[in-house]
Design a protein around this motif. Structure first.
Motif, mmCIF file in Angstrom:
data_model
loop_
_atom_site.group_PDB
_atom_site.id
_atom_site.type_symbol
_atom_site.label_atom_id
_atom_site.label_comp_id
_atom_site.label_asym_id
_atom_site.label_seq_id
_atom_site.Cartn_x
_atom_site.Cartn_y
_atom_site.Cartn_z
ATOM 1 N N VAL A 35 0.838 -1.199 0.000
ATOM 2 C CA VAL A 35 0.000 0.000 0.000
ATOM 3 C C VAL A 35 0.875 1.252 0.000
ATOM 4 O O VAL A 35 0.596 2.233 -0.710
ATOM 5 N N GLU A 36 1.950 1.208 0.783
ATOM 6 C CA GLU A 36 2.883 2.345 0.836
ATOM 7 C C GLU A 36 3.519 2.588 -0.539
ATOM 8 O O GLU A 36 3.624 3.726 -0.990
ATOM 9 N N LYS A 37 3.911 1.518 -1.200
ATOM 10 C CA LYS A 37 4.529 1.643 -2.521
ATOM 11 C C LYS A 37 3.529 2.199 -3.541
ATOM 12 O O LYS A 37 3.885 2.991 -4.407
ATOM 13 N N GLN A 38 2.269 1.804 -3.398
ATOM 14 C CA GLN A 38 1.238 2.348 -4.282
ATOM 15 C C GLN A 38 1.086 3.851 -4.080
ATOM 16 O O GLN A 38 0.954 4.606 -5.052
ATOM 17 N N ALA A 39 1.127 4.280 -2.835
ATOM 18 C CA ALA A 39 1.016 5.711 -2.537
ATOM 19 C C ALA A 39 2.205 6.468 -3.115
ATOM 20 O O ALA A 39 2.040 7.558 -3.694
ATOM 21 N N GLU A 40 3.412 5.904 -2.979
ATOM 22 C CA GLU A 40 4.597 6.537 -3.564
ATOM 23 C C GLU A 40 4.443 6.662 -5.080
ATOM 24 O O GLU A 40 4.787 7.688 -5.670
ATOM 25 N N GLY A 41 3.936 5.608 -5.692
ATOM 26 C CA GLY A 41 3.741 5.628 -7.137
ATOM 27 C C GLY A 41 2.740 6.686 -7.560
ATOM 28 O O GLY A 41 2.940 7.382 -8.552
ATOM 29 N N THR A 42 1.678 6.812 -6.797
ATOM 30 C CA THR A 42 0.659 7.815 -7.110
ATOM 31 C C THR A 42 1.241 9.216 -7.006
ATOM 32 O O THR A 42 1.020 10.054 -7.887
ATOM 33 N N VAL A 43 2.006 9.460 -5.954
ATOM 34 C CA VAL A 43 2.621 10.784 -5.771
ATOM 35 C C VAL A 43 3.586 11.074 -6.916
ATOM 36 O O VAL A 43 3.577 12.167 -7.498
ATOM 37 N N GLN A 44 4.405 10.099 -7.268
ATOM 38 C CA GLN A 44 5.380 10.308 -8.333
ATOM 39 C C GLN A 44 4.676 10.549 -9.676
ATOM 40 O O GLN A 44 5.086 11.395 -10.465
ATOM 41 N N ARG A 45 3.579 9.830 -9.916
ATOM 42 C CA ARG A 45 2.825 10.027 -11.153
ATOM 43 C C ARG A 45 2.218 11.433 -11.196
ATOM 44 O O ARG A 45 2.237 12.098 -12.228
ATOM 45 N N VAL A 46 1.696 11.907 -10.057
ATOM 46 C CA VAL A 46 1.117 13.249 -9.991
ATOM 47 C C VAL A 46 2.192 14.302 -10.235
ATOM 48 O O VAL A 46 1.957 15.285 -10.960
ATOM 49 N N VAL A 47 3.373 14.105 -9.664
ATOM 50 C CA VAL A 47 4.490 15.028 -9.906
ATOM 51 C C VAL A 47 4.800 15.061 -11.405
ATOM 52 O O VAL A 47 5.002 16.129 -11.987
ATOM 53 N N GLY A 48 4.801 13.898 -12.029
ATOM 54 C CA GLY A 48 5.037 13.842 -13.469
ATOM 55 C C GLY A 48 3.954 14.565 -14.252
ATOM 56 O O GLY A 48 4.240 15.244 -15.240
ATOM 57 N N ASN A 49 2.709 14.426 -13.808
ATOM 58 C CA ASN A 49 1.611 15.130 -14.479
ATOM 59 C C ASN A 49 1.775 16.639 -14.373
ATOM 60 O O ASN A 49 1.547 17.374 -15.336
ATOM 61 N N VAL A 50 2.191 17.102 -13.192
ATOM 62 C CA VAL A 50 2.397 18.544 -12.989
ATOM 63 C C VAL A 50 3.531 19.035 -13.877
ATOM 64 O O VAL A 50 3.415 20.076 -14.537
ATOM 65 N N LYS A 51 4.628 18.296 -13.914
ATOM 66 C CA LYS A 51 5.756 18.681 -14.770
ATOM 67 C C LYS A 51 5.321 18.739 -16.229
ATOM 68 O O LYS A 51 5.695 19.661 -16.961
ATOM 69 N N ASP A 52 4.546 17.749 -16.634
ATOM 70 C CA ASP A 52 4.073 17.685 -18.016
ATOM 71 C C ASP A 52 3.178 18.891 -18.339
ATOM 72 O O ASP A 52 3.263 19.462 -19.415
ATOM 73 N N THR A 53 2.348 19.266 -17.386
ATOM 74 C CA THR A 53 1.452 20.400 -17.577
ATOM 75 C C THR A 53 2.238 21.701 -17.745
ATOM 76 O O THR A 53 1.922 22.524 -18.616
ATOM 77 N N PHE A 54 3.294 21.887 -16.936
ATOM 78 C CA PHE A 54 4.076 23.104 -17.025
ATOM 79 C C PHE A 54 4.958 23.162 -18.277
ATOM 80 O O PHE A 54 5.325 24.244 -18.718
ATOM 81 N N LYS A 55 5.274 22.011 -18.830
ATOM 82 C CA LYS A 55 6.067 21.995 -20.072
ATOM 83 C C LYS A 55 5.250 22.517 -21.243
ATOM 84 O O LYS A 55 5.782 23.068 -22.190
ATOM 85 N N ARG A 56 3.963 22.317 -21.162
ATOM 86 C CA ARG A 56 3.079 22.746 -22.264
ATOM 87 C C ARG A 56 2.807 24.166 -22.154
ATOM 88 O O ARG A 56 2.853 25.123 -22.248
#
Length: 56
Positions: A35-56
């Motif tokens: 469950v902890e690893k899933q939460a880490e993955g979700t956070v990392q994916r959200v960070v990636g989404n934010v980075k992707d949004t700012f690149k555009r």
């Protein structure tokens, strides 16, 4: 898709597997780690989404 999004998805999937293995073997420690690893993955994916949004 950037590296953070990919790594986040991988961590999420690995966490789900780890959680299921913990359920099968009735190991609450492994379930919690999954469950902890899933939460880490979700956070990392959200960070990636934010980075992707700012690149555009």
């Amino acid at each position: 898709m950037n590296q953070d999004q990919v790594k986040g998805n991988i961590k999420d999937a690995a966490g789900k597997v780890q959680e299921k293995v913990g359920q099968v073997f009735d190991n609450r420690d492994q379930q919690a780690k999954g469950v902890e690893k899933q939460a880490e993955g979700t956070v990392q994916r959200v960070v990636g989404n934010v980075k992707d949004t700012f690149k555009r």
